[in-house]
Structures are given as C-alpha cells and as structure tokens.
Design a protein around this motif. Structure first.
Motif, PDB file in Angstrom:
ATOM      1  N   LEU A 154      -6.579   9.448 -18.755  1.00 23.55           N
ATOM      2  CA  LEU A 154      -5.210   9.154 -18.307  1.00 23.55           C
ATOM      3  C   LEU A 154      -4.320   8.755 -19.479  1.00 23.55           C
ATOM      4  O   LEU A 154      -3.183   9.209 -19.608  1.00 23.55           O
ATOM      5  CB  LEU A 154      -5.225   8.047 -17.237  1.00 23.55           C
ATOM      6  N   LEU A 155      -4.868   7.916 -20.349  1.00 24.81           N
ATOM      7  CA  LEU A 155      -4.092   7.480 -21.505  1.00 24.81           C
ATOM      8  C   LEU A 155      -3.733   8.686 -22.381  1.00 24.81           C
ATOM      9  O   LEU A 155      -2.589   8.823 -22.839  1.00 24.81           O
ATOM     10  CB  LEU A 155      -4.912   6.446 -22.293  1.00 24.81           C
ATOM     11  N   ALA A 156      -4.706   9.567 -22.584  1.00 24.45           N
ATOM     12  CA  ALA A 156      -4.444  10.756 -23.404  1.00 24.45           C
ATOM     13  C   ALA A 156      -3.390  11.633 -22.738  1.00 24.45           C
ATOM     14  O   ALA A 156      -2.529  12.220 -23.395  1.00 24.45           O
ATOM     15  CB  ALA A 156      -5.735  11.547 -23.613  1.00 24.45           C
ATOM     16  N   LYS A 157      -3.439  11.699 -21.415  1.00 20.58           N
ATOM     17  CA  LYS A 157      -2.503  12.536 -20.685  1.00 20.58           C
ATOM     18  C   LYS A 157      -1.076  11.990 -20.818  1.00 20.58           C
ATOM     19  O   LYS A 157      -0.136  12.737 -21.091  1.00 20.58           O
ATOM     20  CB  LYS A 157      -2.907  12.570 -19.208  1.00 20.58           C
ATOM     21  N   VAL A 158      -0.924  10.697 -20.638  1.00 17.26           N
ATOM     22  CA  VAL A 158       0.415  10.117 -20.724  1.00 17.26           C
ATOM     23  C   VAL A 158       0.942  10.246 -22.159  1.00 17.26           C
ATOM     24  O   VAL A 158       2.122  10.499 -22.391  1.00 17.26           O
ATOM     25  CB  VAL A 158       0.415   8.647 -20.240  1.00 17.26           C
ATOM     26  N   GLN A 159       0.022  10.124 -23.099  1.00 15.49           N
ATOM     27  CA  GLN A 159       0.406  10.302 -24.494  1.00 15.49           C
ATOM     28  C   GLN A 159       0.849  11.748 -24.760  1.00 15.49           C
ATOM     29  O   GLN A 159       1.796  11.982 -25.504  1.00 15.49           O
ATOM     30  CB  GLN A 159      -0.787   9.938 -25.369  1.00 15.49           C
ATOM     31  N   ASP A 160       0.185  12.703 -24.135  1.00 12.77           N
ATOM     32  CA  ASP A 160       0.610  14.110 -24.253  1.00 12.77           C
ATOM     33  C   ASP A 160       2.059  14.254 -23.789  1.00 12.77           C
ATOM     34  O   ASP A 160       2.833  15.019 -24.364  1.00 12.77           O
ATOM     35  CB  ASP A 160      -0.212  15.027 -23.332  1.00 12.77           C
ATOM     36  N   PHE A 214      -4.349  21.679 -18.519  1.00 11.93           N
ATOM     37  CA  PHE A 214      -5.437  20.696 -18.553  1.00 11.93           C
ATOM     38  C   PHE A 214      -5.107  19.502 -17.639  1.00 11.93           C
ATOM     39  O   PHE A 214      -5.950  19.004 -16.900  1.00 11.93           O
ATOM     40  CB  PHE A 214      -5.678  20.246 -20.004  1.00 11.93           C
ATOM     41  N   HIS A 215      -3.851  19.089 -17.660  1.00 11.27           N
ATOM     42  CA  HIS A 215      -3.447  17.965 -16.806  1.00 11.27           C
ATOM     43  C   HIS A 215      -3.657  18.289 -15.337  1.00 11.27           C
ATOM     44  O   HIS A 215      -4.073  17.461 -14.549  1.00 11.27           O
ATOM     45  CB  HIS A 215      -1.963  17.633 -17.019  1.00 11.27           C
ATOM     46  N   GLY A 223      -1.268  15.020 -10.834  1.00  7.05           N
ATOM     47  CA  GLY A 223      -1.836  16.086 -11.652  1.00  7.05           C
ATOM     48  C   GLY A 223      -1.845  17.417 -10.902  1.00  7.05           C
ATOM     49  O   GLY A 223      -1.391  18.442 -11.410  1.00  7.05           O
ATOM     50  N   TRP A 224      -2.363  17.370  -9.688  1.00 11.95           N
ATOM     51  CA  TRP A 224      -2.504  18.627  -8.936  1.00 11.95           C
ATOM     52  C   TRP A 224      -1.142  19.195  -8.518  1.00 11.95           C
ATOM     53  O   TRP A 224      -0.842  20.361  -8.788  1.00 11.95           O
ATOM     54  CB  TRP A 224      -3.378  18.390  -7.691  1.00 11.95           C
TER      55      TRP A 224
END
Lengths: 250, 314
Positions: free
Chosen positions: B67-73, B159-160, B124-125
């Motif tokens: 989740l952290l990586a996603k928000v950072q993206d 990916f998300h 995400g979906w």
C-alpha cells in the motif's frame, strides 16, 4: 533456543518497524512532492528491514511465529525498539533530525553487523547498509539545509535538538542481550560505535551551524520494553485489524 | 494567417503526428490540455489521501509495504503529470494555487471516505480500473509529453488494479465478517466509479473538440460501457454482487445493460458537497502551508551555497 539472539533480532526489527511507521505518517503530507516521495521511500526501506529481521526472529523461535504475529500480536512491553523512533514526527525539522540521528547510528551498527558470526544477521545488515547510506545522506542534507537556511528553520532545528537529544543516549547503553551477543561476535559493541557516531553528528551539526547540547540526561528503557506513552497508540492503530478480527487472513 | 496555422495543426493531428512543446498550437488546445493534465495531476495527489488513511492500519506487513509503495507511485504520477503540464507554460506553484483556491478540479471519486480495509481493495479494483480505462487511450493522445507520461502511469496502474482485486479476492474467501466488509466496500464504490467517466456524452461540453484534437479518443459513455462489461464478469470470480438490480447481459447489444446513474449526486460532489471535499482540500492546503518554511529554508540555503561558491572562485 537462543533467547538473546531472538531478543536482539526483535530489537532490530522493532526499531525498524516503528521508525517506518512514523515516517509513513508523512505520506501525502510532505512539504514538497519530491520529499513526500523520499520520506515514503525511506519508510518503505524500514518496513522492508523490519520484515527481514522479523522473519529471521520467527524462524529462530520456531513456535509458529510469523513476521506478522511478531509485529501485530505483541504488546508494548514486548517491543524492544529505541524510544527515539516512537516519539511523534513533530515538524520537518524534528523528523529529519531524528532520521539523521537514527540513520547514522544504524550506519555504524550495520557496518559492524555485516561481519557478524551469525550469517543471517550479517546478510540483512549488508543488504540494509546500502539503503541506510542513502538515508544518512538525505537526512544530513536536510539538517544542514535547515540549520543553515533561514532564521526560522534554524530556530526550529534547535528546538528539535532540544526535544530529542535525550533519546539518543539509549542507542549506546547496551541491553543484557546486546552484551551477551557482543561477547561471541554475533552482535555489535554499541559503546565502540558511539565515538564514530558522535564524530559524524559533530561534523554535520557544524555545517548546520548548531552545536551538540552540553549536558544530557539519557531517556532509556525501550530496549527492555519500558516505553513512552506514544507506543501504545502506535500499536493500537497498527494492530487494529489483527486484534479486531483474530485469525483472519488478509 | 492564424487560420492557416490552425489548419496545418489539424492536419498534423489527423496524420497522427505528435504535438511537441515548441510546436505552434491553438490557444484553446493549450488551455484544454493544461486543464486536463493539471486536473489529472491533482487527482493523483489528492488520491493519495484516501488510501494513505490506511497505511498505518494495514493488516499485515506485506500489505503495508504494497500500500505504501502504491501511494508513493501516485505521488510519482503526480510528478510526471505536473512536469508534462509545465511544458505548456504553467508552473507547478500556479497549478497548486488553482487547486487550493478551488479553481482547478480533481477527480470527484477521492471525495468519498475510506471506511474499512476492504476500501483499499475496492479502490484498486474499481477506481484504478476505471482510471486505466480512461488512461490507456491517453498513451496515444496527441500531445507528446502527456502521452509519454501516461505510458509510465499506465504500467503502474495495472499493477495497482491487480493488487486491489487480490485484496477483495482474499476477503471474499475469508470469514463472514470479511465478506461483509468486501461487499460493503463494493456497494459504496461502485456508483462513484461509474461516474468517474464523466457526464453522459450529450452533456459533456468538451468532448467533441477534444476528440477532434485527439486529446480524447473515446467518449465517456463508450469507456463507461467497456468498464461495466469487464466488472460484470470479474465480480463473478469474487462471488459478490454489484449493487445494481438492472445490471443484465443484453444479447442484442452484446453489452451489459445497467441502471440509471444518480447524476444529482455527481454534480453535488463536483460542486463541493461530497462527504470529504473539504477534508481533502484542507489536508492539501495544510501540507502546503506547513511546508512553506521548509521550502524557504531550502532556497535560502541554496542561495548561500551558491554565494559561497562564487566567493571562493573570485
């Protein structure tokens, strides 16, 4: 079962996790978009380090523990993180100063730990060292920028030093498990890295045009489970789902 | 003269030649792009907040890291998009100013609250899924810097979307409480996601010109239908329900029919009356205002360094 080794590994894991948790609170709220990304990235590195240490601690305890039971199902008195990691973020000065003080400690710690007789700890330390080297560079640049920036940023940095300096001494007061592991070269002699750390801090503080506080009291207890009031709230938040829905898979 | 330029411009567009920052372009094309790209960038930045709300409460370490990586993206996407907009002659600070003053909009979807962990799955979906549907055609949009930014954005978005679906899949196979959580999230996010494609074609004022300039390549309704068709199939894997009693396969059209959209709600949220409009904007303004002294210190320090360097050289 080597209790000291488990405790030591948990100490390293908890310090990384709580630090990552605090840094992650900045995500979406940073002062500049690029810095929001940087601090979230650092948070991610810490969570990654925590996972490596927890997985190792779980395999050592061998009682069905996993990285998640260790992170999510232990209470305050079982956590062994450094107190400095759990105090609130404060402003950008306090956050980056804390990062600098912790990361430069971790830098010297992992530098030694990568030669540990324990292969797993050595491997995790070697891998983490690359990340920590960047954390030290990033955070020291911010300390210098703020100290040698505007009058306001200088004052804020001084206030941050005042707020958190007392928590730095704990890094260099070995807990019983650290002393024990030090004798067989598994752990690191924290007393021996203190001068290196202090030298680095002096160097960066000088460039930031601030000085190290003359006298200091050492706030300690984190390594043996005596924490500040803040940790309970961190865990209440972090562990909420695991506690509210026991046994569920996520 | 201007007319000839416009004609040549349109010919380039028709031949699918990309427009680059230094090329001549009609002022309205420039303005349309600034509006659209900055709105998109703002959506990424505001979009960090609803998911950021669960980073500290993610249920395990793996989910927390993802989740952290996603928000950072998303912050990274904001960065590429602000840079793309800057090539059109507007600064990032000006764009922030427009966001903070309410002049610039962002995707209304982020004005809805994230109330449970399952919302991370539903976002995400559905939300990222709808975003991808909108964004994939933008990889071929006529303005070069925007198209190139979108190529990078789309890679990460897919990916998300997968991780969101996987969160829901795990919940749908979990305990009764987890299934309820997942269904509740889908119930709350479905209609706002459907609205993400914007107003119906006959009420979308900018569509015709944007299609002619090949900024847009499909209409709102075309993309919306495509999205519904995909979701109506995917929900079967989750063994959950889409909250639309009229959702039904139509043999004749080869598409799913769906029920009426509550456009009143859509316009209300755009007008600022969504559940979290004020909260989201306040959070951004606070981050910006609290960061003012940090940005000032950074420039002051950079100035001092440059001066010292100049003195040394002298």
């Amino acid at each position: 079962m080597n209790t000291s080794l488990i405790n030591y590994t948990l100490h390293l894991a908890d310090t990384a996790l709580v630090m990552g948790h605090r840094n992650s609170e900045w995500c979406g709220h940073g002062p500049v978009l690029e810095q929001d990304i940087a601090i979230s990235n650092i948070a991610l590195d810490f969570i990654g380090q925590a996972r490596n240490f927890y997985q190792y601690a779980a395999s050592l305890s061998g009682n069905g523990a996993t990285e998640d039971t260790l992170a999510y199902l232990r209470d305050v008195q079982d956590f062994k993180n450094l107190l400095i990691t759990e105090i609130p973020n404060g402003d950008w000065a306090q956050t980056t100063l804390r990062q600098f003080l912790v990361s430069s400690y971790q830098y010297y710690l992992y530098q030694q730990l990568q030669y540990s007789t324990d292969e797993q700890l050595a491997a995790i330390a070697a891998k983490s060292l690359k990340e920590v080297t960047y954390h030290v560079r990033w955070s020291s640049e911010w300390v210098i920028r703020l100290g040698d920036g505007t009058e306001e940023s200088h004052q804020r940095l001084l206030k941050a030093v005042d707020e958190i300096w007392n928590f730095t001494g704990e890094m260099f007061v070995p807990a019983a498990y650290e002393q024990e592991l030090n004798t067989n070269k598994t752990g690191v002699d924290v007393l021996a890295i203190q001068p290196l750390w202090l030298h680095k801090v002096q160097e960066v503080f000088a460039e930031a045009t601030i000085s190290i506080p003359a006298k200091s009291f050492i706030q300690q207890g984190g390594k043996t489970g005596i924490h500040t009031e803040y940790l309970g709230y961190i865990l209440a938040e972090m562990q909420f789902l695991q506690r509210a829905y026991p046994g569920a898979e996520w | 003269m201007e007319k000839d330029m416009e004609q040549m411009f349109q010919e380039r567009i028709d031949k699918e030649i990309r427009i680059e920052p230094k090329d001549w372009m009609p002022e309205k094309y420039r303005q349309t792009l600034i509006r659209q790209i900055s709105q998109h960038a703002h959506s990424e930045i505001i979009g960090m907040l609803p998911e950021g709300n669960w980073i500290t409460r993610a249920p395990n370490l793996r989910r927390k890291a993802i989740l952290l990586a996603k928000v950072q993206d998303e912050a990274g996407h904001g960065l590429y998009l602000y840079s793309a907009a800057e090539t059109l002659g507007i600064s990032r600070d000006e764009m922030y100013e427009q966001l903070h003053s309410g002049k610039a909009k962002y995707s209304s979807i982020f004005n809805y609250p994230t109330l449970s962990w399952a919302d991370m799955g539903a976002i995400g979906w559905l939300v990222d899924g709808a975003a991808i549907m909108n964004q994939v055609p933008l990889c071929r949009t006529s303005y070069g810097p925007y198209a190139r930014a979108m190529v990078r954005v789309c890679k990460e978005e897919s990916f998300h979307q997968r991780q969101g679906f996987e969160i829901l899949l795990t919940l749908s196979r979990g305990t009764e409480a987890q299934r309820r959580m997942a269904q509740d999230a889908i119930n709350r996010w479905w209609w706002p996601s459907i609205m993400m494609f914007g107003p119906k074609d006959d009420e979308s004022p900018n569509t015709i010109q944007s299609m002619k300039w090949k900024i847009k390549r499909f209409t709102n309704d075309e993309l919306r239908q495509k999205f519904v068709d995909i979701c109506a199939e995917q929900i079967k894997i989750l063994n959950l329900t889409i909250p639309d009693p009229d959702l039904k396969w139509n043999e004749t059209t080869g598409h799913y029919d769906f029920g009426p959209i509550n456009w009143d709600e859509f316009w209300q949220v755009i007008a600022g009356n969504g559940p979290c409009n004020k909260q989201r904007l306040d959070a951004r303004k606070k981050a910006w205002e609290d960061g003012a002294w940090v940005r000032e210190a950074a420039s002051a320090h950079a100035r001092k360094r440059a001066e010292r360097l100049a003195q040394k050289r002298a």
